[in-house]
Design an enzyme around this catalytic site. Structure first.
Site, mmCIF file in Angstrom:
data_model
loop_
_atom_site.group_PDB
_atom_site.id
_atom_site.type_symbol
_atom_site.label_atom_id
_atom_site.label_comp_id
_atom_site.label_asym_id
_atom_site.label_seq_id
_atom_site.Cartn_x
_atom_site.Cartn_y
_atom_site.Cartn_z
ATOM 1 N N SER A 500 0.796 -1.212 0.000
ATOM 2 C CA SER A 500 0.000 0.000 0.000
ATOM 3 C C SER A 500 0.838 1.275 0.000
ATOM 4 O O SER A 500 1.381 1.645 -1.023
ATOM 5 C CB SER A 500 -0.971 -0.041 1.180
ATOM 6 O OG SER A 500 -2.108 0.736 0.900
ATOM 7 N N ASP A 511 9.098 5.502 -10.883
ATOM 8 C CA ASP A 511 8.580 6.264 -12.027
ATOM 9 C C ASP A 511 9.402 7.528 -12.290
ATOM 10 O O ASP A 511 9.594 7.925 -13.448
ATOM 11 C CB ASP A 511 7.118 6.640 -11.794
ATOM 12 C CG ASP A 511 6.184 5.446 -11.908
ATOM 13 O OD1 ASP A 511 6.600 4.422 -12.480
ATOM 14 O OD2 ASP A 511 5.041 5.538 -11.421
ATOM 15 N N LYS A 525 -1.359 -4.150 -3.085
ATOM 16 C CA LYS A 525 -2.578 -3.504 -2.595
ATOM 17 C C LYS A 525 -2.626 -2.078 -3.142
ATOM 18 O O LYS A 525 -1.828 -1.234 -2.760
ATOM 19 C CB LYS A 525 -2.620 -3.475 -1.078
ATOM 20 C CG LYS A 525 -3.845 -2.738 -0.539
ATOM 21 C CD LYS A 525 -3.826 -2.669 0.972
ATOM 22 C CE LYS A 525 -4.985 -1.827 1.474
ATOM 23 N NZ LYS A 525 -4.841 -0.390 1.145
#
Length: 753
Positions: A500, A511, A525
């Protein structure tokens, strides 16, 4: 489809008008079980008792009826739930299945005959929740309680029989999750006989004598029965409502007021009390650990192993005998507002339980749970042909914690993962480290805000995560503060337990090309939860209805992909310790599927793709000569092979040979560590298996062993630091490669020597 507007729905609409904390946390980090204990039969002189056991109710209380209706209104309305599910016969059948699993997931108590009787409730639980008449849930639990009593009696009687010959080919099939329900009581007898024999054999192999084994196991089984006998109506209610909540999605949960308090403590890393970790042992609550800086620690009068036998409030409140109480009830008595006094009657660890207790008066205070906060250290990576020695800072972050209440009040010292990490980065900068590894292994998540703000320590403004609500609206959450707390080389270490909020952070770093992601593919998750206090409307003076951790949105990476189900895939991968079919979001039968949305513009600080083959080659060559890493890989392979069997032999010779092999392996490894000059394993001399459960061990010794476990060699962390050191050396040695990998001058300059 939206549910009809009902009184419950209206209440939910009103109570949601007050903002509450957003969470990005995996269920793996939230313990849903409640510790249970027995209340004693005897009375002690000069003490009063206020916690007499009461019969388990057969129906919900008025408050529980209201709470059930509120939860129904919340979970069935698309204005609030990200994926609302109509509460009908189909969902009722799913709730029924989950409730049975929550009570008897190992299929050790119910028979197929019991299940056939329960089937009458299978399509009626939806109506029970809507009406608040939860009699079916209590009826099923009543039978469960009876079956536990029967099994406990059977197990204790087996200890009196001559069934402990271990020369045959019998097996104990311990994994029964996918097995059919036992046909009848006789079939359960056979299962329990194998289980009891396995318990006996474990203790025998640990060197226990028959009379001691019999005594230990008799107490163990008796305590099992006591723990179920002491379950209260609120426990049954929470278990049943969670079966409903979990049928909507894996991360929606219902908390009773007491459970909600404990959850909030775990998120804020602070509480008001005496600063001691308690553990139940037999009928007594004992001190397991003293929290540094708390009232208990400052007093110097409590230590691990001491037993608390009575608690009194203030200067003159009556002392209440707490022997036999449930541990959560004892905790509730000891906790209290800062500045108030609590009196404890304590029997020292070394004294008999019939000894005269010592009276201790403590003033409660706010206690910070430092052992669960971020920590740092420095790993030195030796010089290689590729370059000089490197010092890599490591920050271990066990959770994305935040004291929501403290932040709301603008307290200067509220607990915050980001604030703590920022301080540690400043400390490591002062120690002139060459790079930083952020260790997020087994970090199950926490506050979404903390994940965003923590990312902001490593990027100079920009989006961090995209959040899509139930209606399809997508918002972009990001870092708006200029400046970077750490511009230098960065790696993020993850494993299957990283979930999470950990995945939001790791995904953003990946990224942006801001650092390397190393380890195993994460949990997967990709949903966001909101804590909803059911007492917000009406404004109850005391907590009555509990709270719901409700899935309200799905998050996406700035690149557009979701971590849902797939997780974050590392740039440099370690061997898989836990398969995706065994643990992670992909194991939930009602998890949201993976999907993607449009990417959002963000800075590309780097592109590590050209560097990865070189790092992989260096990593492969290094671990070929790294004994600790090889041993870890070997242990993982053996563990997975053993786990796949789902049974253990009940042949003593086979089990003893296995034990001897494990003992010999540990000793050989320790000798090789000495010969190679490696860090020694402080637990190398521990028994392979002592056969005891956690509450049967010496508390002080077990707590000390737990601390020593943190000092064991960690080849994965060291290898992660070595990989980051490799990246720094390679980029410094090859300016053309550096320009290709790190095109942004600001960051590239800080990766250089």
């Amino acid at each position: 489809m939206k549910a009809k507007t009902t009184p419950a729905t209206v209440l939910v609409a009103l109570l949601l008008t007050t903002p509450v904390a957003l969470l990005a946390q995996s269920d793996s980090s939230t313990d849903k079980k409640t510790s249970q204990v027995q209340l004693p039969e005897h009375e002690k002189p000069n003490l009063i008792r206020s916690m007499e056991p009461s019969p388990l109710p057969r129906a919900a209380t008025a408050d529980q009826t209201t709470a059930a209706k509120l939860v129904y209104g919340l979970l069935s309305d698309s204005r609030y739930a990200y994926r609302p599910v109509t509460l009908d016969d189909t969902l009722s059948a799913d709730i029924y299945k989950r409730y049975l699993e929550s009570l008897d997931g190992g299929k050790q108590f119910f028979t197929a005959q019991d299940i056939a009787k329960f089937d009458a409730y299978k399509l009626k639980l939806d109506d029970a929740i809507k009406s608040g008449d939860l009699a079916p849930a209590y009826a099923i639990f009543s039978t469960y309680k009876q079956r536990v009593d029967q099994r406990v009696t059977f197990a204790r009687n087996l200890l009196k029989q001559d069934i402990f010959d271990f020369s045959g080919t019998d097996r104990y099939e311990y994994d029964r999750e996918d097995a059919p329900w036992a046909t009848d009581a006789a079939a359960l007898d056979a299962l329990w006989k194998a289980s009891v024999r396995n318990d006996w054999l474990r203790l025998k192999l640990a060197g226990k004598k028959p009379e001691d084994i019999r005594k230990t196991l008799d107490k163990r089984y008796a305590n099992m029965g006591k723990s179920i006998a002491e379950l209260k109506g609120e426990d049954v209610f929470q278990t049943f409502l969670n079966s409903y909540a979990n049928s909507v999605d894996p991360h929606t949960d219902y908390f009773t007021p007491k459970t909600a308090d404990n959850f909030n403590v775990s998120m804020s890393l602070s509480l008001e009390g005496i600063g001691a970790v308690l553990q139940k042992q037999d009928d007594v609550v004992a001190i397991r650990e003293i929290v540094p800086g708390g009232p208990a620690g400052k007093s110097g009068k409590l230590k691990p192993g001491d037993r608390v036998v009575a608690v009194g409030q203030g200067e003159s409140g009556a002392m209440e005998d707490v022997i036999g109480w449930r541990i959560d009830d004892v905790v509730a008595k000891i906790r209290g507002a800062k500045g108030t006094k609590v009196r404890l009657d304590v029997i020292p660890a070394e004294a008999g339980l019939d000894s005269q207790p010592q009276r201790l008066v403590l003033v409660r205070d706010k206690v910070r749970l430092e052992d669960q906060a971020a920590k740092s250290k420095v790993i030195t990576i030796p010089a290689t042909e590729g370059g000089p020695q490197k010092r890599i800072g490591v920050i271990e972050l066990p959770g994305f914690y935040q004291d929501f209440e403290g932040r709301r009040k603008n307290s200067s010292d509220y607990a915050s993962a980001t604030r703590d990490v920022a301080k540690l980065l400043e400390k490591l900068r002062g120690e002139k480290v060459d790079g930083v590894v952020l260790d997020l292994r087994n970090n199950g998540g926490g506050s979404l805000n903390e994940a965003i703000e923590l990312t902001g320590l490593f990027i100079d403004r920009g989006p961090v995560v995209q959040v899509r609500e139930s209606g399809g609206r997508v918002s972009v959450e990001g870092d708006s503060d200029t400046g970077i707390a750490w511009e230098g080389p960065l790696a993020v270490l993850i494993n299957r337990g990283s979930a999470s909020a950990s995945e939001i952070f790791a995904g953003a770093i990946q990224d942006y090309g801001r650092g390397l992601v190393i380890g195993e593919t994460s949990f997967g998750k990709g949903t966001v939860q909101n804590l909803v206090d059911l007492d917000r409307w009406p404004a109850n003076e005391e907590a009555r209805f509990g709270q719901v951790k409700l899935t309200i949105a799905q998050f996406f990476r700035v690149s557009g992909g979701s971590t849902q189900n797939k997780g974050v895939v590392p740039d440099v991968a370690f061997p898989v310790s836990v398969d995706a079919s065994e643990y992670g979001e992909s194991t939930y039968d009602n998890a949201l599927p993976w999907t993607r949305i449009s990417a959002v513009p963000h800075t590309a600080y780097g592109n590590f793709a050209p560097l990865l083959p070189k790092l992989e080659a260096l990593h492969t060559a290094r671990i070929a000569n790294d004994k600790e890493f090889q041993w870890w890989s070997q242990d993982v392979a053996e563990f997975r092979e053993e786990r796949a069997k789902k049974w253990v032999s009940l042949n003593e010779a086979d089990r003893r040979a296995e034990r001897d092999r494990e003992d010999a392996k540990r000793k050989t490894r320790q000798e090789q560590r000495k010969a190679l000059g490696l860090d020694l394993d402080p637990l190398a001399d521990d028994s392979f298996d002592d056969g005891l459960s956690a509450n049967e061990r010496d508390i002080a010794k077990d707590a000390e062993r737990e601390k020593l476990a943190d000092k064991r060699p960690d080849p994965l962390l060291r290898e992660s630091a070595a990989i980051l050191a490799d990246a720094v050396r390679l980029l410094n040695a090859d300016r053309q490669l550096s320009a290709q990998v790190l095109p942004t001058a600001t960051i590239a300059g800080h990766w250089a020597d």
